[in-house]
Design a protein around this motif. Structure first.
Motif, mmCIF file in Angstrom:
data_model
loop_
_atom_site.group_PDB
_atom_site.id
_atom_site.type_symbol
_atom_site.label_atom_id
_atom_site.label_comp_id
_atom_site.label_asym_id
_atom_site.label_seq_id
_atom_site.Cartn_x
_atom_site.Cartn_y
_atom_site.Cartn_z
ATOM 1 N N ALA A 92 0.813 -1.211 0.000
ATOM 2 C CA ALA A 92 0.000 0.000 0.000
ATOM 3 C C ALA A 92 0.848 1.263 0.000
ATOM 4 C CB ALA A 92 -0.940 0.006 1.202
ATOM 5 N N THR A 93 2.117 1.153 0.362
ATOM 6 C CA THR A 93 2.980 2.338 0.424
ATOM 7 C C THR A 93 3.985 2.392 -0.735
ATOM 8 O OG1 THR A 93 4.547 1.188 1.882
ATOM 9 C CG2 THR A 93 2.782 2.464 2.930
ATOM 10 N N THR A 94 3.912 1.435 -1.654
ATOM 11 C CA THR A 94 4.848 1.403 -2.780
ATOM 12 C C THR A 94 4.338 2.256 -3.930
ATOM 13 O OG1 THR A 94 5.308 -0.907 -2.206
ATOM 14 C CG2 THR A 94 6.177 -0.096 -4.312
ATOM 15 N N PRO A 95 5.131 3.210 -4.421
ATOM 16 C CA PRO A 95 4.684 3.993 -5.586
ATOM 17 C C PRO A 95 4.853 3.224 -6.884
ATOM 18 C CG PRO A 95 6.852 4.745 -4.872
ATOM 19 C CD PRO A 95 6.418 3.692 -3.882
ATOM 20 N N TRP A 96 4.043 3.580 -7.867
ATOM 21 C CA TRP A 96 4.119 2.984 -9.206
ATOM 22 C C TRP A 96 3.740 4.059 -10.209
ATOM 23 C CZ3 TRP A 96 6.558 -1.213 -10.561
ATOM 24 C CH2 TRP A 96 6.338 -1.785 -11.828
ATOM 25 N N TYR A 97 4.171 3.889 -11.452
ATOM 26 C CA TYR A 97 3.936 4.928 -12.449
ATOM 27 C C TYR A 97 2.523 4.837 -13.034
ATOM 28 C CZ TYR A 97 4.910 1.261 -15.947
ATOM 29 O OH TYR A 97 4.876 0.112 -16.711
ATOM 30 N N TRP A 98 1.939 6.007 -13.323
ATOM 31 C CA TRP A 98 0.614 6.073 -13.933
ATOM 32 C C TRP A 98 0.679 5.942 -15.451
ATOM 33 C CZ3 TRP A 98 -3.623 9.649 -11.677
ATOM 34 C CH2 TRP A 98 -3.616 9.597 -10.269
ATOM 35 N N ALA A 99 1.841 6.218 -16.032
ATOM 36 C CA ALA A 99 1.962 6.281 -17.493
ATOM 37 C C ALA A 99 0.883 7.231 -18.045
ATOM 38 C CB ALA A 99 1.885 4.889 -18.109
ATOM 39 N N SER A 100 0.252 6.873 -19.142
ATOM 40 C CA SER A 100 -0.710 7.787 -19.776
ATOM 41 C C SER A 100 -2.019 7.933 -19.019
ATOM 42 C CB SER A 100 -0.998 7.346 -21.216
ATOM 43 O OG SER A 100 0.110 7.651 -22.035
ATOM 44 N N ALA A 101 -2.246 7.114 -17.997
ATOM 45 C CA ALA A 101 -3.398 7.374 -17.127
ATOM 46 C C ALA A 101 -3.249 8.754 -16.481
ATOM 47 C CB ALA A 101 -3.525 6.290 -16.057
ATOM 48 N N GLY A 102 -1.998 9.203 -16.343
ATOM 49 C CA GLY A 102 -1.725 10.525 -15.780
ATOM 50 C C GLY A 102 -2.070 11.670 -16.713
ATOM 51 N N LYS A 103 -2.380 11.376 -17.974
ATOM 52 C CA LYS A 103 -2.857 12.449 -18.858
ATOM 53 C C LYS A 103 -4.066 13.159 -18.249
ATOM 54 C CE LYS A 103 -1.518 10.787 -23.526
ATOM 55 N NZ LYS A 103 -0.578 9.727 -23.200
ATOM 56 N N THR A 104 -4.889 12.402 -17.533
ATOM 57 C CA THR A 104 -6.097 12.997 -16.959
ATOM 58 C C THR A 104 -5.770 13.983 -15.833
ATOM 59 O OG1 THR A 104 -6.319 11.045 -15.525
ATOM 60 C CG2 THR A 104 -7.571 11.058 -17.587
ATOM 61 N N ILE A 219 7.938 12.576 -12.172
ATOM 62 C CA ILE A 219 9.317 12.186 -12.443
ATOM 63 C C ILE A 219 9.611 12.417 -13.924
ATOM 64 C CG2 ILE A 219 11.012 10.331 -12.322
ATOM 65 C CD1 ILE A 219 9.878 11.145 -9.602
ATOM 66 N N PRO A 220 10.578 13.301 -14.260
ATOM 67 C CA PRO A 220 10.920 13.498 -15.669
ATOM 68 C C PRO A 220 11.418 12.194 -16.297
ATOM 69 C CG PRO A 220 11.855 15.232 -14.305
ATOM 70 C CD PRO A 220 11.353 14.164 -13.369
ATOM 71 N N THR A 221 10.804 11.844 -17.428
ATOM 72 C CA THR A 221 11.166 10.620 -18.144
ATOM 73 C C THR A 221 11.221 10.959 -19.630
ATOM 74 O OG1 THR A 221 9.973 9.315 -16.488
ATOM 75 C CG2 THR A 221 10.579 8.206 -18.541
ATOM 76 N N GLY A 222 12.420 11.121 -20.149
ATOM 77 C CA GLY A 222 12.549 11.568 -21.529
ATOM 78 C C GLY A 222 11.959 12.966 -21.677
ATOM 79 N N ASP A 223 11.032 13.129 -22.628
ATOM 80 C CA ASP A 223 10.390 14.427 -22.845
ATOM 81 C C ASP A 223 9.129 14.598 -21.998
ATOM 82 O OD1 ASP A 223 12.085 15.563 -24.905
ATOM 83 O OD2 ASP A 223 11.334 13.981 -26.209
ATOM 84 N N LEU A 224 8.814 13.592 -21.191
ATOM 85 C CA LEU A 224 7.555 13.611 -20.462
ATOM 86 C C LEU A 224 7.769 13.719 -18.965
ATOM 87 C CD1 LEU A 224 5.689 10.707 -22.319
ATOM 88 C CD2 LEU A 224 5.602 13.155 -22.834
ATOM 89 N N ASN A 225 6.750 14.231 -18.277
ATOM 90 C CA ASN A 225 6.628 14.123 -16.834
ATOM 91 C C ASN A 225 5.700 12.949 -16.559
ATOM 92 O OD1 ASN A 225 8.205 16.011 -15.525
ATOM 93 N ND2 ASN A 225 6.684 17.637 -15.658
ATOM 94 N N VAL A 226 6.154 11.966 -15.809
ATOM 95 C CA VAL A 226 5.328 10.803 -15.492
ATOM 96 C C VAL A 226 5.020 10.815 -14.003
ATOM 97 C CG1 VAL A 226 5.196 8.284 -15.477
ATOM 98 C CG2 VAL A 226 6.313 9.466 -17.386
ATOM 99 N N TYR A 227 3.747 10.655 -13.667
ATOM 100 C CA TYR A 227 3.374 10.692 -12.252
ATOM 101 C C TYR A 227 3.511 9.313 -11.621
ATOM 102 C CZ TYR A 227 1.229 12.702 -8.126
ATOM 103 O OH TYR A 227 1.021 13.187 -6.854
#
Length: 356
Positions: A92-104, A219-227
């Motif tokens: 429950a305390t481990t972070p994971w990336y949203w990828a394009s779900a973070g577009k919202t 988190i900056p990832t290439g040209d994107l910010n990924v949450y």
């Protein structure tokens, strides 16, 4: 005779009471929507047995999720946690990336900036970023508005990879005439930062993260910010979306804007709003293709469902008719994918065995 008189008397009393304006009708009791406290991760729960769900089908769903490389899975009903599962050492305390779900999340911040008077999504992007933010001819570049970025209809070439430098943003069609899944949406973050004279992170933290009690970071990832965040933080955003941009008593995102975000935004891809995917429409397009598929994106999913979908099967499903939010985080279930995959339909078949 006595029974007939009693029946007549009863009918007379009921008739009189129904005409009495001082006696309100008895309302069906409904459970109130729950929001977790902003300063703690304590969360109310509700058992699936109380909801009448199929308990025997739950274990099959959990096994399916585990075999499909999931890290976490959660179902909220009326804001309360009904299922919460973690796999493969994830917690429950481990972070994971949203990828394009973070577009919202970008959709949400753009709407907040507009309601605060910083920008107008119908204004051209070059009003905020200046001429030359693309490699398109100036007259074509000036056709592109923030709304075109929100709806994936910029007309820029989606076949040139993730790079969003000006040299890589090339003209293919006039804005508004072609739908194509493209990372150029990230320019909305630059627009918000420019318009508000604040950094993207500061504006996000002040206007969305803090008011909902979310944790996590871009988190900056290439040209994107990924949450990246915990599953429960993703669920907080899903709960905000379920409530049309309202958190407790605070309308964080203008409800009219949010409604536009989760309804068809253009006629080319009817299953796309403002960076939200929409179920239950007559047709849809997928990333990396111009082909129009007939039917709903997820046939087994609720027709009123809207979705934040990310690479490798990051999922937020919001189902208003069921007052439900469903979260899935993890590695790709099968093959690597951009957002939508066959896994969505497979998962919903399993979910339906549980909740129906």
């Amino acid at each position: 005779m006595r029974n007939i008189l009693l029946a007549f008397s009863t009918l007379f009393i009921i008739s009189c009471n129904s005409d009495n304006n001082d006696t309100p009708p008895i309302a069906e009791e409904t459970e109130t929507m729950y929001f977790p406290d902003n300063n703690t991760d304590i969360w109310e729960t509700k058992s699936s047995a109380e909801l009448g769900w199929n308990e025997s089908a739950k274990s099959e769903l959990v096994t399916f999720l585990e075999t499909k490389n999931s890290k976490s899975f959660m179902i909220l009903v009326n804001g309360r946690i009904v299922m919460e599962e973690y796999f493969d050492g994830h917690t429950a305390t481990t972070p994971w990336y949203w990828a394009s779900a973070g577009k919202t999340l970008t959709t949400a911040l753009t709407g907040i900036a507009e309601q605060e008077g910083y920008l107008d999504i119908d204004s051209k992007v070059s009003d905020y970023l200046g001429i030359g933010w693309t490699n398109a001819p100036v007259e074509k570049e000036n056709l592109i508005t923030s709304k075109h970025l929100l709806t994936m209809t910029s007309g820029l070439d989606d076949a040139l990879g993730d790079n969003v430098s000006p040299a890589n943003l090339q003209y293919v069609a006039d804005a508004g005439t072609r739908w194509a899944y493209h990372n150029v949406y990230v320019k909305l973050q630059d627009i918000v930062a420019e318009a508000t004279a604040q950094s993207w992170n500061d504006y996000f933290n002040n206007k969305l993260k803090s008011p909902t009690g979310m944790t996590g970071a871009w988190i900056p990832t290439g040209d994107l910010n990924v949450y990246w965040s915990t599953t429960r933080s993703m669920a907080r955003f899903g709960l905000l979306a379920l409530n049309n941009g309202k958190w407790k008593e605070q309308q964080i995102i203008n409800s009219n804007y949010f409604n536009n975000a989760i309804t068809p935004s253009q006629s080319i891809n009817k299953s796309y709003g403002y960076l939200w995917w929409i179920n239950g429409e007559q047709s849809y397009h997928l990333p990396q293709t111009q082909f129009e598929f007939q039917g709903s994106i997820i046939p087994s999913g609720s027709a009123d469902m809207y979705m934040a979908l990310g690479k490798n099967d990051q999922k937020i499903y919001v189902i208003p008719s069921k007052k439900m939010v469903i979260i899935r985080m993890g590695n790709t279930a099968d093959d690597e994918n951009f957002a939508v995959s066959d896994f969505d339909e497979e998962l919903w078949v399993k979910i339906n065995f549980v909740i129906n």
